[in-house]
Motif scaffolding. Structure first.
Motif, PDB file in Angstrom:
ATOM      1  N   UNK A  18       0.834  -1.206   0.000  1.00  0.00           N
ATOM      2  CA  UNK A  18       0.000   0.000   0.000  1.00  0.00           C
ATOM      3  C   UNK A  18       0.868   1.255   0.000  1.00  0.00           C
ATOM      4  N   UNK A  19       1.918   1.241   0.801  1.00  0.00           N
ATOM      5  CA  UNK A  19       2.806   2.400   0.914  1.00  0.00           C
ATOM      6  C   UNK A  19       3.516   2.679  -0.410  1.00  0.00           C
ATOM      7  N   UNK A  20       4.028   1.646  -1.054  1.00  0.00           N
ATOM      8  CA  UNK A  20       4.722   1.839  -2.330  1.00  0.00           C
ATOM      9  C   UNK A  20       3.775   2.391  -3.391  1.00  0.00           C
ATOM     10  N   UNK A  21       2.574   1.819  -3.458  1.00  0.00           N
ATOM     11  CA  UNK A  21       1.588   2.297  -4.433  1.00  0.00           C
ATOM     12  C   UNK A  21       1.200   3.744  -4.146  1.00  0.00           C
ATOM     13  N   UNK A  22       1.072   4.072  -2.872  1.00  0.00           N
ATOM     14  CA  UNK A  22       0.714   5.438  -2.480  1.00  0.00           C
ATOM     15  C   UNK A  22       1.817   6.426  -2.836  1.00  0.00           C
ATOM     16  N   UNK A  23       3.060   6.045  -2.614  1.00  0.00           N
ATOM     17  CA  UNK A  23       4.185   6.932  -2.930  1.00  0.00           C
ATOM     18  C   UNK A  23       4.290   7.174  -4.436  1.00  0.00           C
ATOM     19  N   UNK A  37      -3.146   8.067  -0.743  1.00  0.00           N
ATOM     20  CA  UNK A  37      -3.574   6.827  -0.094  1.00  0.00           C
ATOM     21  C   UNK A  37      -5.037   6.539  -0.402  1.00  0.00           C
ATOM     22  N   UNK A  38      -5.843   7.585  -0.400  1.00  0.00           N
ATOM     23  CA  UNK A  38      -7.263   7.437  -0.712  1.00  0.00           C
ATOM     24  C   UNK A  38      -7.445   6.878  -2.123  1.00  0.00           C
ATOM     25  N   UNK A  39      -6.708   7.427  -3.092  1.00  0.00           N
ATOM     26  CA  UNK A  39      -6.795   6.934  -4.471  1.00  0.00           C
ATOM     27  C   UNK A  39      -6.299   5.494  -4.569  1.00  0.00           C
ATOM     28  N   UNK A  40      -5.242   5.180  -3.828  1.00  0.00           N
ATOM     29  CA  UNK A  40      -4.708   3.816  -3.827  1.00  0.00           C
ATOM     30  C   UNK A  40      -5.727   2.828  -3.271  1.00  0.00           C
ATOM     31  N   UNK A  82      -0.520   2.955   7.276  1.00  0.00           N
ATOM     32  CA  UNK A  82      -0.433   3.945   6.197  1.00  0.00           C
ATOM     33  C   UNK A  82      -1.101   5.258   6.606  1.00  0.00           C
ATOM     34  N   UNK A  83      -2.238   5.159   7.287  1.00  0.00           N
ATOM     35  CA  UNK A  83      -2.933   6.357   7.755  1.00  0.00           C
ATOM     36  C   UNK A  83      -2.081   7.130   8.765  1.00  0.00           C
TER      37      UNK A  83
END
Length: 208
Positions: A18-23, A37-40, A82-83
């Motif tokens: 999740x973190x990698x996708x968010x970054x 993060x919301x979009x991810x 992540x939040x």
């Protein structure tokens, strides 16, 4: 020489994905971490990549996410990490998570009171639904009518994505929790009251 093998837990693996996708999304969109993060999270729910220019980077991460043997609680805890990262990066008065000790305590109390019977529950300041879904995960029944209310548009989107990723049915209302809520009376009301500047002073005066 003995070889040391470090085991990766499901929660840490999910958080890494999740973190990698968010970054990647944050960099592409030039947005803050929580918005990315919301979009991810929404993309994972819908199995859809909105940022096509980084689809080659996101697709393998999405596939890794869904290849994991995970529980709803694993998903909640990974999103919680992540939040926390996003909220620390961009602090705001009402952007705070309920500590897990309180989630476990309140979940235990509701579980003891409800037993195996169906019940309804409301969180009038639901935030990203960390508390509400944590309580639902500890319940002995799946027959739960859950409602959440929040005035913050980003948090209510995160709550929806969080609940959907955990496959929890939660009816969400984007409104002030102190104003009338269009929901039937519930068995339990739970809340970690936000501390900060309350935007609607007139309503606050009436309630107080």
């Amino acid at each position: 020489m003995e070889e040391i093998v470090l085991q990766t837990t499901t929660v840490s693996e999910l958080f890494t994905i999740i973190d990698q996708a968010t970054l990647y999304t944050k960099k592409e969109r030039k947005s803050d971490y929580l918005t990315a993060l919301c979009e991810t999270a929404e993309g994972l729910v819908q199995d859809e990549i909105k940022a096509e220019t980084i689809a080659d980077k996101l697709k393998p991460l999405y596939e890794r996410f869904y290849s994991q043997k995970m529980t709803a609680e694993d998903v909640r805890r990974s999103l919680q990490l992540a939040l926390l990262k996003g909220m620390k990066a961009s602090p705001q008065p009402n952007h705070e998570l309920t500590p897990d000790t309180l989630v476990l305590l309140m979940g235990h109390m509701v579980a003891m009171l409800a037993g195996k019977k169906p019940f309804s529950i409301l969180d009038p300041a639901v935030g990203a639904a960390n508390l509400l879904t944590g309580i639902m995960n500890q319940s002995a029944t799946d027959e739960i009518q859950a409602f959440g209310v929040d005035a913050d548009p980003l948090l209510i989107r995160l709550a929806a994505a969080n609940a959907n990723l955990q496959q929890k049915a939660v009816q969400l209302f984007h409104q002030d929790g102190l104003k009338p809520i269009l929901a039937d009376p519930v068995d339990y009301v739970v809340c970690d009251l936000p501390i900060g500047v309350y935007p609607d002073q007139e309503t606050a005066k009436i309630i107080v």
